[in-house]
Design an enzyme around this catalytic site. Sequence first.
Site, PDB file in Angstrom:
ATOM      1  N   HIS A   1       0.835  -1.213   0.000  1.00  0.00           N
ATOM      2  CA  HIS A   1       0.000   0.000   0.000  1.00  0.00           C
ATOM      3  C   HIS A   1       0.868   1.261   0.000  1.00  0.00           C
ATOM      4  CE1 HIS A   1      -3.997  -1.842   0.297  1.00  0.00           C
ATOM      5  NE2 HIS A   1      -3.372  -2.799   0.964  1.00  0.00           N
ATOM      6  N   THR A   2       2.065   1.125  -0.540  1.00  0.00           N
ATOM      7  CA  THR A   2       2.921   2.300  -0.676  1.00  0.00           C
ATOM      8  C   THR A   2       2.952   2.797  -2.110  1.00  0.00           C
ATOM      9  OG1 THR A   2       4.684   0.672  -0.791  1.00  0.00           O
ATOM     10  CG2 THR A   2       4.547   1.944   1.228  1.00  0.00           C
ATOM     11  N   ASP A   3       2.502   1.944  -3.063  1.00  0.00           N
ATOM     12  CA  ASP A   3       2.668   2.361  -4.470  1.00  0.00           C
ATOM     13  C   ASP A   3       1.839   3.595  -4.800  1.00  0.00           C
ATOM     14  OD1 ASP A   3       0.278   0.859  -4.464  1.00  0.00           O
ATOM     15  OD2 ASP A   3       0.757  -0.256  -6.295  1.00  0.00           O
TER      16      ASP A   3
ATOM     17  N   GLY B   1      -7.886 -14.262  -6.907  1.00  0.00           N
ATOM     18  CA  GLY B   1      -8.242 -13.667  -5.614  1.00  0.00           C
ATOM     19  C   GLY B   1      -7.270 -14.016  -4.510  1.00  0.00           C
TER      20      GLY B   1
ATOM     21  N   SER C   1      -3.518 -11.809 -10.540  1.00  0.00           N
ATOM     22  CA  SER C   1      -3.987 -12.404 -11.789  1.00  0.00           C
ATOM     23  C   SER C   1      -4.596 -11.332 -12.691  1.00  0.00           C
ATOM     24  CB  SER C   1      -5.001 -13.513 -11.512  1.00  0.00           C
ATOM     25  OG  SER C   1      -6.042 -13.007 -10.712  1.00  0.00           O
TER      26      SER C   1
ATOM     27  N   ASP D   1       1.513  -3.833  -9.467  1.00  0.00           N
ATOM     28  CA  ASP D   1       1.239  -5.169 -10.012  1.00  0.00           C
ATOM     29  C   ASP D   1       1.534  -5.231 -11.507  1.00  0.00           C
ATOM     30  OD1 ASP D   1       0.335  -5.368  -7.467  1.00  0.00           O
ATOM     31  OD2 ASP D   1      -1.778  -5.576  -7.986  1.00  0.00           O
TER      32      ASP D   1
ATOM     33  N   TYR E   1     -10.388  -1.376  -0.387  1.00  0.00           N
ATOM     34  CA  TYR E   1      -9.173  -0.851  -1.022  1.00  0.00           C
ATOM     35  C   TYR E   1      -9.338   0.624  -1.395  1.00  0.00           C
ATOM     36  CZ  TYR E   1      -5.080  -0.602  -4.033  1.00  0.00           C
ATOM     37  OH  TYR E   1      -3.870  -0.251  -4.595  1.00  0.00           O
TER      38      TYR E   1
HETATM   39  C1  GLA Z   1      -2.997  -4.380  -4.854  1.00  0.00           C
HETATM   40  C2  GLA Z   1      -2.874  -3.215  -5.819  1.00  0.00           C
HETATM   41  C3  GLA Z   1      -1.460  -2.639  -5.824  1.00  0.00           C
HETATM   42  C4  GLA Z   1      -0.978  -2.347  -4.409  1.00  0.00           C
HETATM   43  C5  GLA Z   1      -1.244  -3.530  -3.484  1.00  0.00           C
HETATM   44  C6  GLA Z   1      -0.935  -3.222  -2.061  1.00  0.00           C
HETATM   45  O1  GLA Z   1      -2.226  -5.461  -5.267  1.00  0.00           O
HETATM   46  O2  GLA Z   1      -3.217  -3.609  -7.114  1.00  0.00           O
HETATM   47  O3  GLA Z   1      -1.400  -1.494  -6.632  1.00  0.00           O
HETATM   48  O4  GLA Z   1      -1.561  -1.181  -3.924  1.00  0.00           O
HETATM   49  O5  GLA Z   1      -2.581  -3.980  -3.559  1.00  0.00           O
HETATM   50  O6  GLA Z   1       0.418  -2.988  -1.896  1.00  0.00           O
END
Ligand code: GLA
Length: 383
Positions: free
Chosen positions: A34-36, A120, A125, A170, A220
């Site tokens: 959750h840093t991106d 999930g 994916s 991702d 999220y």
């Molecule tokens: C999911 C989101 C990413 C990132 C992660 C948490 O995978 O798609 O962009 O925020 O959660 O690090």
Amino acid sequence: MYPENIITKFQEQFSKEASLVVRAPGRINLIGEHTDYNDGFVLPAAIDKAIYFAISPREDENCYVYAYDLKSSDTFSISTIQKSDKSWANYLIGVVDELQKSEQKIKGFDLVFGGDIPLGAGVSSSAAVETGLAFALNQLYDLGLETMQMVKIGKAAENNFVGVNCGIMDQFASMFGKKDAVIRLDCRSLEYQHFPLSLPNHTVILCNSGVKHSLGDSEYNTRRLECEEGLSILSGIYPNVKSFRDLTLTMVEEAKTSLSENVYKRCVYVVGEIDRVIVACEALERNDLATFGKKMYETHDGLQHNYAVSCEELDFLVDETREDDAVVGSRMMGGGFGGCSINIVEKSKAEAFLNRIKKAYQAKYQKDLVTYAVALTNGTEII
Ligand code: GLA
């Protein structure tokens, strides 16, 4: 066996050979959760679980697509972009939409896709579907897109069409992965650095809680909003603060009374996590696995208590490792609310560890614990 089954299915479905076969991998993330989307750092890698695409161009504007694992098909036209009632198809349509929005000239296509990335499970994916199609269409229609542009198209598809306000990690990892390497990405500047992950005596194991997260339905997007709220209040108090990168924990503490309790906790987590990735990367560079593992546990604790994106099963899986000297570090991985924990485990003790944790999970939740030892691979590529 993938990808042979995908290639054969394409022949059956369309009575011709696919002109291109593409492999788009899932990802792990060692640290930096959750840093991106908060301008921080992440440390992901592409893994040996992937979605495969067998695809051919068409002369018209129609797209005939078949999802192998779901045994489900859909048809859409690139000239009338609208949501499909098949949720899986929206990841593809979203990519087509974003390509067209950026004025790329494409036509229709025939496609069979599928793979062995568990759905999930927090191993992306959906990003693999997006990057794989962007990559395949770039090849088929000779669009000349750079890798980072394809990453951004995949992310935009997820944000704008699927409706999950995800960050860039991702899609980035699925595209930029490199065999036996992790990638440190600075999500503010998008500068990145591959470095080899040499763990001669350790292995990376994912434990799948079997709790299916669905980021779309989850909190999220709420977490993102909470972070935005926090940053906007904090930058009002500290005029030089433009992003979470400019904050320290002391600054957040001093502004505590201006933040709601939840927003305060989210900010504490994010600022702490940005710092943890830096420290953890330095530790990894000097092969100091003990420090790296300690940081993984701190990340889990932050995700559990301050960011509130873990779940009971993931907490159980991580707690089960805390007293086990086979495990260097463990934490929940990815967006959260289910999915996998990631564990760095001593090779010689891995079997005993797996036996024990599987038994414990079965006893507690009456569920089989599925685990994966992952290898790090190249990113999206033609095969
Ligand atoms: C999911 C989101 C990413 C990132 C992660 C948490 O995978 O798609 O962009 O925020 O959660 O690090």
